[in-house]
Every structure is written in C-alpha cells, then in structure tokens.
Design an enzyme around this catalytic site. Sequence first.
Site, PDB file in Angstrom:
ATOM      1  N   GLY A 277       0.820  -1.191   0.000  1.00 62.52           N
ATOM      2  CA  GLY A 277       0.000   0.000   0.000  1.00 62.52           C
ATOM      3  C   GLY A 277       0.858   1.246   0.000  1.00 62.52           C
ATOM      4  O   GLY A 277       2.056   1.199   0.292  1.00 62.52           O
ATOM      5  N   CYS A 278       0.246   2.380  -0.354  1.00 61.33           N
ATOM      6  CA  CYS A 278       1.003   3.626  -0.454  1.00 61.33           C
ATOM      7  C   CYS A 278       1.459   4.103   0.921  1.00 61.33           C
ATOM      8  O   CYS A 278       2.632   4.409   1.136  1.00 61.33           O
ATOM      9  CB  CYS A 278       0.179   4.686  -1.163  1.00 61.33           C
ATOM     10  N   TYR A 279       0.517   4.183   1.880  1.00 62.27           N
ATOM     11  CA  TYR A 279       0.907   4.592   3.237  1.00 62.27           C
ATOM     12  C   TYR A 279       1.923   3.625   3.833  1.00 62.27           C
ATOM     13  O   TYR A 279       2.919   4.067   4.429  1.00 62.27           O
ATOM     14  CB  TYR A 279      -0.318   4.660   4.146  1.00 62.27           C
ATOM     15  N   PRO A 280       1.686   2.290   3.727  1.00 66.87           N
ATOM     16  CA  PRO A 280       2.677   1.372   4.292  1.00 66.87           C
ATOM     17  C   PRO A 280       4.076   1.569   3.719  1.00 66.87           C
ATOM     18  O   PRO A 280       5.061   1.496   4.453  1.00 66.87           O
ATOM     19  CB  PRO A 280       2.097  -0.001   3.956  1.00 66.87           C
ATOM     20  N   THR A 281       4.187   1.835   2.417  1.00 65.69           N
ATOM     21  CA  THR A 281       5.523   2.015   1.840  1.00 65.69           C
ATOM     22  C   THR A 281       6.279   3.131   2.548  1.00 65.69           C
ATOM     23  O   THR A 281       7.417   2.941   2.997  1.00 65.69           O
ATOM     24  CB  THR A 281       5.403   2.333   0.330  1.00 65.69           C
TER      25      THR A 281
END
Lengths: 347, 347, 347, 347
Positions: free
Chosen positions: C152-156
């Site tokens: 995911g974008c936030y997790p990255t």
Amino acid sequence: MTKQKYKVAIIGASGFTGSELARLLSQHPNIEISHITSESHAGKAFSELHPQFLGMIDQKLESAAVIEEAELDVLFLALPHGVSMDFVKKWHHKGSKIIDLSGDFRLSSPEVYQEWYNKEHVFTEGFEKASYGQPELFAEKIKQSNLVANPGCYPTASILSLAPLFAENMIQNHSVVIDAKSGLTGAGVKASENTHFSNVNENFKAYGVGEHRHTIEIEEQFSCLSDGEVRVQFTPHLLPVDRGILATSYAKTKKLTTQEELTKLYEDFYQDKPFVRVKTSPPSIKDVRGSHYCDIFPFWDKRTERVIAIAAIDNLLKGAASQAVHNMNLMLGIEETAGLNQIPLRP
Amino acid sequence: MTKQKYKVAIIGASGFTGSELARLLSQHPNIEISHITSESHAGKAFSELHPQFLGMIDQKLESAAVIEEAELDVLFLALPHGVSMDFVKKWHHKGSKIIDLSGDFRLSSPEVYQEWYNKEHVFTEGFEKASYGQPELFAEKIKQSNLVANPGCYPTASILSLAPLFAENMIQNHSVVIDAKSGLTGAGVKASENTHFSNVNENFKAYGVGEHRHTIEIEEQFSCLSDGEVRVQFTPHLLPVDRGILATSYAKTKKLTTQEELTKLYEDFYQDKPFVRVKTSPPSIKDVRGSHYCDIFPFWDKRTERVIAIAAIDNLLKGAASQAVHNMNLMLGIEETAGLNQIPLRP
Amino acid sequence: MTKQKYKVAIIGASGFTGSELARLLSQHPNIEISHITSESHAGKAFSELHPQFLGMIDQKLESAAVIEEAELDVLFLALPHGVSMDFVKKWHHKGSKIIDLSGDFRLSSPEVYQEWYNKEHVFTEGFEKASYGQPELFAEKIKQSNLVANPGCYPTASILSLAPLFAENMIQNHSVVIDAKSGLTGAGVKASENTHFSNVNENFKAYGVGEHRHTIEIEEQFSCLSDGEVRVQFTPHLLPVDRGILATSYAKTKKLTTQEELTKLYEDFYQDKPFVRVKTSPPSIKDVRGSHYCDIFPFWDKRTERVIAIAAIDNLLKGAASQAVHNMNLMLGIEETAGLNQIPLRP
Amino acid sequence: MTKQKYKVAIIGASGFTGSELARLLSQHPNIEISHITSESHAGKAFSELHPQFLGMIDQKLESAAVIEEAELDVLFLALPHGVSMDFVKKWHHKGSKIIDLSGDFRLSSPEVYQEWYNKEHVFTEGFEKASYGQPELFAEKIKQSNLVANPGCYPTASILSLAPLFAENMIQNHSVVIDAKSGLTGAGVKASENTHFSNVNENFKAYGVGEHRHTIEIEEQFSCLSDGEVRVQFTPHLLPVDRGILATSYAKTKKLTTQEELTKLYEDFYQDKPFVRVKTSPPSIKDVRGSHYCDIFPFWDKRTERVIAIAAIDNLLKGAASQAVHNMNLMLGIEETAGLNQIPLRP
C-alpha cells in the site's frame, strides 16, 4: 430595537447558493429565515448538511410542501434550471415576492428559452412578470416586481464590465469578445468527473465554447441597454479555485476615446452604486472574495483602439446569493446595502 | 553503444528554465552536460540548489568563466533579458552553437528591442545572425543557424494557435485577440510580492494589460507568416498553478469557413510536426504538463463568424526548455524527437 | 539492439494506477505492453480515456477475457480490493508472473484479511504463494516469487521510515505513532463527495482515525522485521494536492542514541538501495513527485528522547506503479533500476 | 443607538494579522478604530496597502509616534517578536489596555524567553503583568489584565485539543505527541524562498523539527493546567493552503477510558465556551475558515489505548486576530461574543 423582521424561505438548501443565502440572511438585520427546504435531506439539521454552520444555523430542513401554508414575505428559489419554473408557477399567486436564482426567467421569451435551454417552458406568463435582477441597472423595475430573475454569474460580471459603454451607445455591436474564467463552485455541488479534484487542480481549460447559455443572457441585456442587436463572443474557462469570476471583455468603440474619458465614464456611471468599485489597475478575484463587490478596471489601448474592461466578482455572492439579497432589499424597500457589508476575505 | 556524445553547457542554473534544461539534457541519449554555471552558487552541487536532483545530477556549479576555455558543441543561455546579450557577444566567435532562452534576440531589430525592452542592445549584429527558434515553423533556418533565439512562452502558444490561418493569409490582420493565461513559474524563481503564495493561491488576475513585451514578438511572427502588418490584442493573466499556458485566440477570417475545413487546415499544417496535437475538444494544461506537446483546438463559431483557437503548452518545456532541446536537435542534425518523449504527468 | 522484450498486460486501466503503469511500462527498455484491459471502456483507445497519452499510447482497451489465451510474462492487476483475488485465483496457473496492486494478498492470513477488509477471501492459498513486494526489504524473496503483493502507499512510506530501527530491534514496540498525509489521488478516480474539488481544495482533515486498513499492513511488516508484536498508532490525513505522501513517524527507542549514530544507521541500511535517499533536512513531497524515490530524514530529539523519521514518496509511483515495476524487474531478473530513472518533476 | 464606542489602535498594519484585526474591529459594534500605524507605509491609505478594503477602510496609515499623545482604550500590537516588547515598555504606563500578538510575553520568564527566542528581553517586568490570553482557560485573569499576551496560532489549537484532559490530570506527562499542520499565512507576509508559490503549491513538508518556539509555549500551559512538568513532542508542517491549522494530538492517559466518557469530558469542559465546538467526526480546516471557531474531535482508540484529539482553527483568526478581539471583549467587560459572529466561509 423591536423592528419587525421579514419572513423568508430558502427553497433548495443542498447547493452552494442555498448555503450562501443562509449565511447572508441569517445575519441580515431585517430578516428571519422561517424555512429552509430540501427534498433529499428533509428532517436533517441544516448544519448536518453544511457542518460549518454548526451552532449557528441548526434548524431542520423541511419539504417544500410546507411553503404552501406558510405566510412569507420572500421566497428564494435556489433550484436547478427547469425545476424552478414549476415552483414559480405554483407559488406566484401566494403573495410572496419570489427571487428565482435559476435561469428559468432570465431570457426575453419562452422561444429564446427553449432554443438555448433545450426545454419547453411550463410557465410562459412568467416572462412578462419577471424583472431581470441586475440592481446596478434596473433598480427601479426591481422595486416594483414580485418576481425577479436573479442574473447568472458570468452575465453579472460580463454585463457590468461593459454596461457604461453600451448605455452610451459607444460600442460596435459585433466587436465584443468576453473571455471569462470561473472558480469551480460555478459547476455546482454535484460530484462528477468535472468536479473531481484531480481534474481541476493544477488544471485550466475552456468549456462550452461557442454555445454556453450565458451568451444569450449577456447579448439580450446589452441589446436592451443599447440600440440594435448585440452579438457577443463569450468563452468560459474553469479556474482551479473555489470562488471567483474574472471577465476580460474586449470591444471596439464607435469613436476613439482616451483613458481619462473612459475612466470618467465608468466612475460617473457607477457613482451611486455602492458595490461597484472602479479601479485603476487590474482587479483580482481574491480582492472581492466573500463580498458583494464587483471590481472593474476599464482600459483604453490606444495602440489597438480597443477597450479592455476587466471585472471581478465572487460567483457565489455577487454572481448569485448576495445579488439575490440585494434584489430582496430593493423589493422590500429597505436599505439597499442592508446585510451586504462583508469585507472580502483575503488572504 | 559507443556513440559519441555532444558536449553542452547550461549557463545560469538557478532558475526554473535552467533546472528543466538539466533534467532533459541529462537524459538525452546524445548529450553530455559538461558544465552548469551559476555565479551566485558556484561551488555548490547542482542538487544542493535543486534537491529533487539528489543522486542524479550532483555535479558542481561553476562560474561562467570556465566556458572561455571549454570546447563545447552547444551553449544554452538561461539568463535574464539584458544579461544574455553580453554572453552572446563574448562567445559567438567560439564555434559553439548558442541557444539563447532570453528575449534578447527574438525581435527584428535593435530599435524594436529598445522600444519594448527599454534597454539599449550591446550586440546589434546578433539580430542578423539569430534565427527565431519555433521548430514547427522555421526548422530549415534553425538547422543552418549558430545562434537561435528560443521563443517566449506566451508567443509559442499564441503563434502555434493561429499559424495555420496566418500562413494561408486567411485572417483579418487587426481582428486578433489573444487572451492568455500562465502558471506562476512564468514569473520566475525570485521571491517577490507577485510570487508570494498568498497573492497567487485562490487568485486570478490580468497583468501587463496592453503593454506586455510578448505582444510585439507575436505580432512580428504573424507578420512574417502572412502579408502585411499584424496588430494583436494580447492580455496575459496569472493562473494559480505551477505550470502551463493556455492561449485562447480569437480572429475574424477573410472569408467564411466551416468546422471541417478549419480542422483539416490545422491537421494538414501540423501533420509532420510530432509535438503538435490537433484536438476536437478544448485542451487542458494538465494534459501537456511535463511534456513537449502543444495541444490545439481550432473552433469555427458560425454564429459569430469567428475562429477560436485554443492552445495549451507547458510553459517551462514547450515554452522554454524542451523547445530549446528541440532547437538543439535541429541544429546538431540529430533526430528531431531525441530526448523529448516525456509523457505528460497527469494527474 | 535486438533485445527480446517481455510481454506484459495491465488489467484495469481506468484508474490512476493503471495509467501510471502504462506511462512507465511504455518507456521501459525491456517491456512491451501487449494488452491493457478495462471492462467498462473496452473498445475505446487508451488515449481516449486518458487524453494526455494521445499519440503515445493509442492502443485499444480490451476485455480481461483476452488474457485467458494470451502468453504473457507479467500481469499487473490494477483492480480494487476484493476484485483482484478473483483474477489471481483464475490466472495463477497460467505461468505469468502476477503483481497485484490491490490489498488482497498483503496481509498474513485470510483471517486477518477478513477482520480488516470485512470480506471473505476467495483464494486463501494465495497467502502462501504471495511475497510482500517491498523491494528494499525483501528483494531476495521477490526474485523467487510468481505472485507479489505490491504494498500500500501509506505502508511504503511508513515502513521505510522506521525499517532500519526495527531491523536492529531498537524500537519500543508500542511507542510508534505515524501521522501520515496523502494527496487526493490516493482516494481514487471515482467521483464522490470526498473527491469533489470544493471539499478538498484549501482544506485538510484526518480520516479513518483508529481504523484504517493500512494500520495492520504496517504492523505486520514491523513485526516481521523485529521480534514481538508491534502495535502502531496510524492516522491518515487528506492533503489538497494531487500526489505525494508524507509520513511523520515517532518512536521511543530501547536505548538512547545520537544524531550521528542514527544517521549512520539509516545510511548503512539503505546504502545499496538506489531509490532511498537519506537526507539531513525534512523532505518535501514535491522533491519526489513523478519519481520512484523515497526521501527519508531521521531525526533524534534528545530533549524528548524520541526518533522522528519523516519519509516522502509519490503515492502513485513509489506507493503503487513504480514499485510494481521495481518488483517486476526483480522477478524478471533484469536490472533493478530499469525504466525507473525519472527525475522528480519540480516545480 | 448613541452607544459610546471604545477607541482602539492597531500598531503594525502591513501583515496578515493587522489586516484581519482591521476587518474584525471595523465591524465590531462597540469599537472605533482611531489609528492604524505602519512605519514603512505611513501616509498611504490602508486600502492602498490592502486593496480588498477599498471603500471600507480608507483611513490613512500613520507612524506609531501618534500613539504617544492619543487617548485610547486598547492598543493592539501586531508586530514581530523582539519589536513588540519595545512598545510595551514605552506604552504600558499610558492607561491603555495592551494586547500583544507577538511572542514577547507569552512565556513564563525572561530566562525561558531568551533560551527559545535567542534574544535578550528589554522589559522583564512585563512577564509579571502579562496574562496568557487563552479565553477558554483564563477568562477571569484576562478580565483583570492590562497586558495580555495573545497566544500563538499552533499553541491555541494544541492547547485546546488536550486541555480538558490536562485539567483533569489524566495525561501521562511525557506521552504527548502533537503533529500540527498550518496554512502558509502562518509564515507571514514577507516574500522569501519559503513563501514562493512554487515551493508551497502541491508541496508539503515538516519544518522546525524538534525546536519550534511554540513547543515551550504549549508545554508551559499544559504544565500550568496539570501537576508536574509536561514535555511535548511538537512537529509543525506547512500546508499548501492560505489559512487553517490542524493539530493532531496523541496522548497516553493515566487510566483507560471510553469514547463516551471522553466525549462527555470535552463537552462538559467546553460547555460554556461559545467558540469551541466538540465534534463526533474529524474536523476540517475549511469548516472554521474565516471564523473564531475551534472544532475539536476527541477520539479514544481502545486498540492502542491512546487519546487522539484533533483540533482545527483559522490560524489568522482564532490563532491570532479574533482571539485578540475576544481578549479585548473580556478586558473591556463587554459581551464576550461581540463582533465575533462570522460564519465560516465554505466553500
């Protein structure tokens, strides 16, 4: 201060115009908002729909049916084109003054309406009754009216930009080009591809080229002001901002002029109009944001022998809600400027 | 791939044009950037000045003095108007091809330059030597040139919007109105009241009304293309976006036309021009952002008998840096499209 | 250069991720895009849906049914959560490598998936097969995988911000607060109240407080890296910009450190990772826009004895499309950086 | 209405705070603005400096020297830190109430001031005399004061977000993390690299990490409210909007609670505070823009056993100018809400 307040209703509260009307009218010294209606949100608090009003306007939204029995001084119709006329037809006998913010009664005849709005009109008698609500031009007629067609946002800026010249019959009728730019709220509250942030932000484009409905509204008003038929080239564009319209209007004059004469003409024409500010440099939409002002800069380009007149307004206010309040003030015979003293919000 | 690379230098790296040139040239298959200069930041890494380049272009900024001794194929001058001409004067004998991104050699003569730029020119011989670097119009001349004046950002969009009609001598010479809108980077990297966020954001206004320097640049090129002197009404506006120019151009034609004829005229004119896209709906600046494209929509308004031609470019690329690279490709005789295949960044 | 190109397909082309994948893959030196699919737009040209690609990617959109018969090296699934797993189930036997950009295979088990996504999983075997596609952490596993769950974008941004510390087991497991902010494209291409310009522009707010699905994805990866279960306070916010995520991560360490030690730890951890830039000042989302970079600033606050690590990425690239390309490079055994050399677009 | 009006002066009119004070005070029912001063613009009309006021506030700007002889009820000092203290020193004997919008008298002692502002204080007696002007917390003290230090913008949002919990001694003193985000006007009117549109627009970053001066202001007020010394992790970020602060505050509590208890605690604490709205969903900065409201959402995350309290204000109003007017109302003994009924401007 035991001043009696006039009772008004706002019909259609879900859009931007409805919420701006509520904001202005709730702080107007002579007004009490008796009803705010919304068919899709009836039963909710107004501040549930528009959370910025929490603690200020918490009254319940009602169905428009409540208007039937209500005794009201003024009805504001903040409804889409084609819907508004049904309500005018139904309510014009009620004795309430009606201010219609849609395009349903702005044009000269049912035929012209049908041509530009692709829709048959259901209340053709309305065209006779309705006054065009541009307070700077038609205050005396508005005062006598029970039905006022509140002008479109683009027409307001466009018409005010060149009215002094048309009123003096100084413009070559087929020379007018109006290149107009509007903030996104002009596209309305409805979610669509056009209002998606990623299509608007950091973007800019023209739309409705050669065919926008406001073209005919502008042309008819200019024709009224001058002699002969006026044809206008009108091109709207979409700005990546919330509010504001800037109209850059170009015209050839019938005879040459000077900057001094031009400035004086505008200053004289607008000298008793409290909400038009004639400027000596190009106006900014942010200098009128949140206010009822129209700032205009008339410029004479002696190199090209053209007038460039640039007008800036807040499309939701001078182009819609505050203009409606201004019309109401005139119709009720109260002070023209009542409730309209908002200072522009900048930055 | 042992292909020999051409050596180039970028003179003036602190501005937006300098950094965009570095971005394009560092990824150009035929180019090696030998020097990047900046007087005020000499000694710093380029990526210290422009942190987005960290790890990609970390070479040291140098004083322009290093150019004297260097053997270079191409010099890009990304300097302010009035400064650039000093360097052209000093370096035109060096044997390097020069692409000047300032306005110093775009006009037809020192006299015209002085009238519009209020400055005496120090290298008047340059006007003879310089070619106007609009690749879509003057590719053959550019290929022969050692000094190219890279067009202004507004002129690029304006000229391309109406060039097909002027080239066919179809326009009434005094009828042209160009209402243009530019993103803020057109105002440059310098901090000032005009570039302060709070004066730009949520705002919009015209500036330089009736007197912007790009007016004469546009007029001269249109006059070249057609017969007789062209006078243009040009009004720039400031958009609250980083990048992009949209020019909405209005013109009366010498004879009536149709949408079909008009579209065909544009398609034919631009058919071998890889970076002009003729469109059937109004272009958006975001559809060309980050690319070398110019999108154009020609529209015939039969109601008003006017052409409206709307052109969109990225002001920093097609309006400056990528146009310079395009000119370089032509001057070096390499593939016209080399290094210019960036797909627009949207959203 | 007769290099054989790998054939790939993009499944789901209407969203932002699909169009960014097309942009990157069409310019990747080792790749040919064989198919782009869209059920709702099949038959249209890709550039009709995404006009910025006109003249660059004009191939026809097809139904996903064409994939059945196609021989492809890599399938990119740019589909919504809950839809993607159907296609993985159907296609995992085909011999194509699959990179899934949805959340369907990012978590550790069907049970965790069901708890956070409120949906039963239809292909539970996939959890065994799938690798978590964070190239900086799990390159070796990714190289061996046929199914990669793209993060995911936030997790990255969140994971990369603290990974060096978790990998050294230096963080107090329950001390982590991640305050994250994303540009609007994270909300997707669908028109809704949430993506309406007037609700995003000039606005800012938190959402999904205490319950966003990316919380568990972050927690599971941190737990993997360190010993023991990690619980993270994760709060996403919506920025009025198109692109970019900034994650401001706070953590208490198990023992005190110094700025020098902290910086060295990050530099060592990321020294062979070409797309992470360890910085000595707070990163900006605009410095990574349009690129595959993740910029990180680790800061030791000796006054509060906390680490603050701030990471910036482009949510559509490092947070989605370019990360998928990076994973593809690893899976195909080609150069890790191939097709990923975009310089950030600034301004 | 022959009500006597209080006479006030605004010292320092060129900044955003000065112009917002003028906007509010010019429409305040009990106030007359006797003087507006600006050393650099003395002699100009106020509306020349701030064109949005044309026709509304056209009075001349004067040198601050005129204050010496004037009899005024209230002086508003809208001056930079380090400058304001000179005027307080000079004028504190005059009998006018002084509201200082700078940071010069917000801290507990000259020593703390010097440590965080790197400047010696010239009027150390002022610390005894000054009250901290947070009306929701210290109304009684403010009513007795002749010198009020108007709180900083970040501290206002931060303090109000957690005050109910600190007042009940419910917070673990070293657990507080405040991740705050401000619109660009917080950076002031001065043109600089930091305020250049292209560095702010489409961008986002943290600044002053671990060392911002508002940290100590927040800590001192929390320490006042509770028992024992509070240490706060405070990180400001720059939003690409004009106005608004959102503070996302995280804290561990001394004992566990529930959402119901938490909500009730906040509602009780703020029940007589007309300008704090306790909400049940995350607040937006646009819902308070242009108003004196502070919207707060307290959230109990039972998974992490933390409170997240999110507060939104307009940094120029509740964070500066309208808070100063609120303090004035208290100091003059007039109605607390007078002149502060602005409805938020949205969209």
